[in-house]
Design a protein around this motif. Structure first.
Motif, short mmCIF file in Angstrom:
data_model
loop_
_atom_site.label_atom_id
_atom_site.label_comp_id
_atom_site.label_asym_id
_atom_site.label_seq_id
_atom_site.Cartn_x
_atom_site.Cartn_y
_atom_site.Cartn_z
N ILE A 1 0.83 -1.22 0.00
CA ILE A 1 0.00 0.00 0.00
C ILE A 1 0.87 1.27 0.00
CG2 ILE A 1 -0.28 0.25 2.53
CD1 ILE A 1 -3.22 0.46 0.12
N LEU A 2 2.08 1.14 0.51
CA LEU A 2 2.99 2.30 0.57
C LEU A 2 3.35 2.80 -0.82
CD1 LEU A 2 5.41 1.08 3.40
CD2 LEU A 2 3.61 2.79 3.61
N HIS A 3 3.24 1.92 -1.82
CA HIS A 3 3.60 2.30 -3.20
C HIS A 3 2.39 2.77 -4.00
CE1 HIS A 3 7.42 0.63 -2.17
NE2 HIS A 3 6.86 -0.55 -1.90
N HIS A 4 1.21 2.73 -3.38
CA HIS A 4 0.01 3.21 -4.08
C HIS A 4 0.09 4.72 -4.21
CE1 HIS A 4 -4.22 4.28 -4.67
NE2 HIS A 4 -4.44 3.02 -5.04
N PRO A 5 -0.29 5.27 -5.36
CA PRO A 5 -0.09 6.71 -5.58
C PRO A 5 -0.87 7.63 -4.63
CG PRO A 5 -1.34 5.73 -7.40
CD PRO A 5 -0.83 4.59 -6.56
N THR A 6 -2.04 7.19 -4.17
CA THR A 6 -2.86 8.11 -3.35
C THR A 6 -3.33 7.53 -2.01
OG1 THR A 6 -4.93 7.36 -4.36
CG2 THR A 6 -3.81 9.23 -5.44
N ALA A 7 -3.15 6.25 -1.79
CA ALA A 7 -3.79 5.56 -0.66
C ALA A 7 -3.56 6.23 0.71
CB ALA A 7 -3.36 4.10 -0.61
N LEU A 8 -2.31 6.54 1.00
CA LEU A 8 -2.02 7.09 2.34
C LEU A 8 -2.66 8.47 2.51
CD1 LEU A 8 1.66 5.92 2.94
CD2 LEU A 8 -0.48 4.76 3.50
N LYS A 9 -2.58 9.24 1.46
CA LYS A 9 -3.19 10.58 1.50
C LYS A 9 -4.72 10.45 1.61
CE LYS A 9 -3.04 14.92 -1.11
NZ LYS A 9 -4.43 15.00 -1.55
N ASP A 10 -5.29 9.52 0.86
CA ASP A 10 -6.74 9.28 0.91
C ASP A 10 -7.16 8.89 2.33
OD1 ASP A 10 -6.74 9.71 -1.81
OD2 ASP A 10 -6.97 7.59 -2.35
N ALA A 11 -6.36 8.01 2.94
CA ALA A 11 -6.68 7.54 4.30
C ALA A 11 -6.58 8.69 5.30
CB ALA A 11 -5.74 6.40 4.69
N TYR A 12 -5.56 9.49 5.16
CA TYR A 12 -5.36 10.65 6.04
C TYR A 12 -6.56 11.61 5.92
CZ TYR A 12 -3.07 14.76 8.11
OH TYR A 12 -2.76 15.85 8.90
N GLU A 13 -6.93 11.90 4.69
CA GLU A 13 -8.06 12.82 4.46
C GLU A 13 -9.37 12.23 4.98
OE1 GLU A 13 -8.06 15.91 3.65
OE2 GLU A 13 -5.89 15.87 3.41
N ALA A 14 -9.53 10.93 4.83
CA ALA A 14 -10.75 10.27 5.32
C ALA A 14 -10.86 10.43 6.84
CB ALA A 14 -10.75 8.80 4.93
N GLY A 15 -9.71 10.36 7.51
CA GLY A 15 -9.69 10.55 8.96
C GLY A 15 -10.11 11.96 9.33
N ARG A 16 -9.52 12.91 8.67
CA ARG A 16 -9.85 14.33 8.93
C ARG A 16 -11.34 14.58 8.71
NH1 ARG A 16 -5.40 18.05 9.22
NH2 ARG A 16 -6.89 19.74 9.29
N LYS A 17 -11.83 14.05 7.58
CA LYS A 17 -13.22 14.29 7.19
C LYS A 17 -14.20 13.63 8.18
CE LYS A 17 -16.13 13.92 3.18
NZ LYS A 17 -16.51 12.81 2.34
N LEU A 18 -13.78 12.49 8.70
CA LEU A 18 -14.66 11.76 9.62
C LEU A 18 -15.00 12.57 10.87
CD1 LEU A 18 -15.98 8.92 10.11
CD2 LEU A 18 -13.91 8.32 11.37
N VAL A 19 -14.07 13.38 11.30
CA VAL A 19 -14.29 14.12 12.56
C VAL A 19 -14.65 15.59 12.31
CG1 VAL A 19 -12.83 12.60 13.90
CG2 VAL A 19 -11.79 14.58 12.82
N GLU A 20 -14.76 15.93 11.04
CA GLU A 20 -15.13 17.31 10.68
C GLU A 20 -16.56 17.59 11.13
OE1 GLU A 20 -13.35 18.75 6.63
OE2 GLU A 20 -15.46 18.22 6.37
N LEU A 21 -16.76 18.74 11.71
CA LEU A 21 -18.13 19.10 12.10
C LEU A 21 -18.65 20.15 11.13
CD1 LEU A 21 -17.74 19.29 15.96
CD2 LEU A 21 -18.81 17.48 14.64
N LYS A 22 -19.72 19.79 10.45
CA LYS A 22 -20.27 20.71 9.46
C LYS A 22 -21.13 21.76 10.14
CE LYS A 22 -20.04 17.55 5.61
NZ LYS A 22 -20.17 16.17 6.07
N VAL A 23 -20.91 23.01 9.81
CA VAL A 23 -21.73 24.08 10.37
C VAL A 23 -22.95 24.24 9.47
CG1 VAL A 23 -21.76 26.52 11.07
CG2 VAL A 23 -19.63 25.20 11.15
N LYS A 24 -24.13 24.14 10.10
CA LYS A 24 -25.37 24.21 9.29
C LYS A 24 -25.76 25.64 8.99
CE LYS A 24 -27.26 19.81 10.62
NZ LYS A 24 -28.01 19.13 11.62
#
Ligand SMILES: Cc1cc2nc3c(=O)[nH]c(=O)nc-3n(C[C@H](O)[C@H](O)[C@H](O)COP(=O)(O)O)c2cc1C
Length: 193
Positions: A170-193
């Motif tokens: 997975i370390l050689h995948h072009p986007t996987a680690l970045k995708d996973a990092y962003e998914a983490g950030r997004k998961l805890v993001e609180l959307k302001v209504k």
């Protein structure tokens, strides 16, 4: 916000663990912490279908699931990360999920679903498989969906990587680690209504 993660891979330093660590980094960088359950190292007996939870919604088997029940009940964010084994999630993941039958009883028989806290209940599904074909992942996804529904996680994001087989590939995948990092950030993001 309480965040928990399940690592369903037995391979230390493997693809699932590497991805999950990156997701957790994305969360930790926002100032939050994550409690990870390494399922392979836990003492969890498979569901015995004894019916012991039917009337109470509580499992009568006492083992390491006790801490997981408590964690699932109070979590705002739940991450399930698993390799694909024989077209499904790993046995380590499945054993934990089967033991959530007590939550199923609580929700569907006793009509007492787990209530969401102020941050809502959201999930993230991370799957890694060696095969390139989409069909290899369908069964695992269906199983994970049933898990999230049972523990009253109303919505979940997903991140799947196919054709990743060798340890650390997975370390050689072009986007996987970045995708996973962003998914983490997004998961805890609180959307302001
Ligand atoms: C017992 C076993 C069964 C597997 N079955 C599948 C499969 O059905 N489909 C697939 O895409 N990959 C399969 N794989 C390959 C793994 O999904 C792949 O190697 C993955 O990258 C392992 O992730 P890990 O490094 O986190 O353990 C299998 C591997 C093992 C050990």
């Amino acid at each position: 916000m309480k965040i928990i993660a399940f690592n369903g891979s037995p391979r230390s330093g493997g693809n699932t663990e590497l991805l999950l660590k990156e997701t957790i980094k994305g969360i930790v960088d926002t100032g939050l912490s994550v409690h990870t359950f390494n399922l392979n190292e836990m003492n969890i007996r498979p569901c015995q279908d004894c019916g012991g939870c039917n009337e109470t919604g509580k499992c009568i088997v006492n083992d390491d699931m006790d801490q997981i029940y408590e964690a699932i009940r109070s979590a705002d964010r739940i991450i399930l990360a698993s390799p694909i084994f024989f077209f499904s999630i790993s046995a380590q993941s499945k054993i934990m999920i089967d033991r959530c039958q007590s939550f199923w009883c609580e929700k569907y028989l006793l009509k007492e679903p787990i209530k969401a806290g102020i941050y809502g209940r959201k999930g993230l599904l991370l799957l890694v498989g060696g095969m390139k074909k989409e069909i290899g992942i369908q069964c695992a996804e269906t199983c994970a969906q049933a898990f999230f529904r049972t523990i009253s996680v109303a919505e979940h994001e997903k991140l799947f990587f196919l054709g990743i087989d060798a340890k650390g590939e997975i370390l050689h995948h072009p986007t996987a680690l970045k995708d996973a990092y962003e998914a983490g950030r997004k998961l805890v993001e609180l959307k302001v209504k």
